[in-house]
Design an enzyme around this catalytic site. Structure first.
Site, PDB file in Angstrom:
ATOM      1  N   PHE A 141       0.844  -1.191   0.000  1.00 32.01           N
ATOM      2  CA  PHE A 141       0.000   0.000   0.000  1.00 32.01           C
ATOM      3  C   PHE A 141       0.879   1.240   0.000  1.00 32.01           C
ATOM      4  CE2 PHE A 141      -2.349   3.459   2.083  1.00 32.01           C
ATOM      5  CZ  PHE A 141      -3.436   3.537   1.230  1.00 32.01           C
ATOM      6  N   ASP A 225       9.317   2.787   1.480  1.00 33.48           N
ATOM      7  CA  ASP A 225       8.157   3.516   1.975  1.00 33.48           C
ATOM      8  C   ASP A 225       8.079   3.315   3.491  1.00 33.48           C
ATOM      9  OD1 ASP A 225       5.656   4.378   2.800  1.00 33.48           O
ATOM     10  OD2 ASP A 225       4.607   3.631   1.030  1.00 33.48           O
ATOM     11  N   LYS A 254       2.818  10.368   8.083  1.00 27.54           N
ATOM     12  CA  LYS A 254       2.221   9.888   9.344  1.00 27.54           C
ATOM     13  C   LYS A 254       2.962  10.354  10.604  1.00 27.54           C
ATOM     14  CE  LYS A 254      -0.659   6.191   7.631  1.00 27.54           C
ATOM     15  NZ  LYS A 254      -0.423   5.265   6.531  1.00 27.54           N
TER      16      LYS A 254
HETATM   17  C1  LIG Z   1      -0.735   5.473   5.059  1.00 29.97           C
HETATM   18  C2  LIG Z   1       0.273   5.027   4.073  1.00 29.97           C
HETATM   19  C3  LIG Z   1       0.443   5.699   2.849  1.00 29.97           C
HETATM   20  C4  LIG Z   1      -0.468   6.818   2.409  1.00 29.97           C
HETATM   21  O1  LIG Z   1      -0.336   7.923   3.245  1.00 29.97           O
HETATM   22  P1  LIG Z   1      -1.471   9.068   3.176  1.00 29.97           P
HETATM   23  O2  LIG Z   1      -0.925  10.127   4.096  1.00 29.97           O
HETATM   24  O3  LIG Z   1      -2.732   8.453   3.664  1.00 29.97           O
HETATM   25  O4  LIG Z   1      -1.569   9.522   1.785  1.00 29.97           O
HETATM   26  C5  LIG Z   1       1.461   5.285   2.024  1.00 29.97           C
HETATM   27  N1  LIG Z   1       2.271   4.270   2.355  1.00 29.97           N
HETATM   28  C6  LIG Z   1       2.133   3.592   3.522  1.00 29.97           C
HETATM   29  C7  LIG Z   1       3.069   2.491   3.840  1.00 29.97           C
HETATM   30  C8  LIG Z   1       1.123   3.945   4.413  1.00 29.97           C
HETATM   31  O5  LIG Z   1       0.968   3.268   5.540  1.00 29.97           O
END
Ligand SMILES: *Cc1c(COP(=O)(O)O)cnc(C)c1O
Length: 397
Positions: A141, A225, A254
């Site tokens: 994701f 990521d 985050k």
């Molecule tokens: C939450 C998340 C995203 C997306 O972040 P948003 O701030 O919601 O756009 C991308 N990569 C990972 C691994 C995530 O947990």
């Protein structure tokens, strides 16, 4: 207007908000430390932390002071100007990620945007000729915008919105698949060190190191990521540091903002030279308000030893969960304060609801996994309360 009677706000939500998500679980009005309260005064122990966002919990004095001070001083300027908190945060991220002197930081406003920036960076990797492919993992994701959807390994999420940007190949997280997929036509490999949204799935042992070797050999950018795993959550500043691996770029969001919207792309070495002036940007990105807040969050994590706390409390939490001895629990996954409780039956949604009704916020990451991600400030008292409330929820299923 002032009436937030239960049915009233649910109807208002349904009438006013776009139906992109499931109906909300409660109407939250206040938070402090690891607790939040709803409009009826019910208290909840927050072991989700806004999905790994509220690193310092709620209403932390350092967060409140940083926002209050900076908003009264200078909240936003355009990208035509620099600001002291922006520079300080960029330098701090270079240091904490290990990107060092040749590192560079690009600011944005979310995790998806950080991955969009990384996607564009990948397109600029033309080392040794055109590189048409990007490799990513099944079940991964990376966000909900079009580029991030293309990177994400969840076909159902992508399907209604095709076509998405092309050239992304999804592979399984095995050494064999990695070796088969990476060659001199690949621009970048995207990886999450722990797949949070997939259900807190760890990368197989040794995969990150092997990925580093293969990426170096073939001129592929290794892009990690760390949107969910970064900022100390797994018991290291960044999860790749557990393996002693250095990426070419890392995406953040985050937990670095502690609740204010911020994202970042940090590049290492030669990858720092790929973007040329004018090739990317965003109006709000890296404004004084969010960067001052992120400095306060990361500074507090550093000063209060919260990375070590995440490692230690994560171990305790792991022991507490396995110690509950519930026949519903098959295994515990993850690292530090990002844990997945794998269940023997697909009852995660029911269990999360049972926990909520006993004053505990956890999340069903998929139908048989409960995700647990408390604030990094969590201590003995909160762990004991978690044990009690989660135990009751488990017993009720
Ligand atoms: C939450 C998340 C995203 C997306 O972040 P948003 O701030 O919601 O756009 C991308 N990569 C990972 C691994 C995530 O947990």
């Amino acid at each position: 207007m002032a009436d937030f009677g239960t049915e009233d706000w649910r109807n208002r939500f349904s009438d006013a908000m776009m139906h992109t998500i499931a109906p909300p679980l409660a109407m939250l009005v206040r938070g402090e430390g690891c607790y939040v309260w709803d409009d009826e005064g019910t208290e909840y122990l927050d072991f989700l932390a806004g999905i790994a966002v509220n690193s310092l919990g709620h209403a932390h004095p350092a967060l409140v002071a940083a926002v209050t001070d900076q908003v009264g001083r200078l909240a936003h300027v355009s990208n035509y100007f620099a600001s002291p908190p922006q520079l300080e945060l960029a330098e701090r991220l270079k240091r904490l990620t290990g990107a060092g002197a040749t590192g560079r930081v690009y600011f944005c406003n979310s995790g998806a945007e950080a991955n969009e920036a990384a996607f564009k960076l990948a397109r600029l990797n033309r080392a040794g000729g055109p590189r048409t492919k990007i490799v990513s993992l099944h079940e991964s994701f990376h966000g909900r915008t079009m580029g991030a959807l293309a990177l994400s390994g969840k076909p159902a999420m992508r399907e209604p919105f095709l076509p998405v940007p092309g050239g992304v190949e999804h592979i399984h997280a095995t050494l064999g698949a990695l070796e088969a997929a990476l060659d001199d036509t690949v621009a970048a490999l995207f990886l999450e060190p722990v797949q949070g949204e997939a259900g807190v799935i760890d990368l197989p042992a040794g995969l990150l190191r092997r990925a580093r070797e293969l990426c170096t050999r073939h001129g592929v950018l290794l892009i990690i990521d760390e949107v969910q795993t970064g900022a100390g959550r797994t018991g290291a500043w960044f999860a790749y540091q557990h393996d002693g691996t250095q990426p070419d770029a890392v995406t953040l969001a985050k937990g670095i903002g502690g609740g204010l919207p911020i994202g970042a792309l940090v590049t290492f070495g030669a990858a720092s030279e790929l973007f040329q002036r004018g090739q990317h940007g965003s109006t709000y990105a890296g404004n004084p308000l969010v960067t001052a807040t992120a400095n306060a969050v990361l500074g507090t994590i550093e000063r209060d030893g919260l990375v070590a706390n995440a490692a230690r409390r994560g171990d305790q939490l792991w022991d507490i969960i396995t110690g509950l001895g519930s026949p519903l629990i098959a295994e515990v996954r993850g690292r530090g304060l990002l844990l997945g409780v794998g269940l023997t039956e697909p009852v995660a949604a029911r269990l999360a609801a049972a926990a909520l009704s006993r004053g505990l916020i956890v999340n069903a990451a998929n139908e048989s996994t409960i995700r647990i991600a408390p604030p990094l400030i969590v201590g003995d008292a909160e762990l004991a309360e978690f044990e009690r409330r989660f135990g009751l929820a488990l017993a009720s299923i």
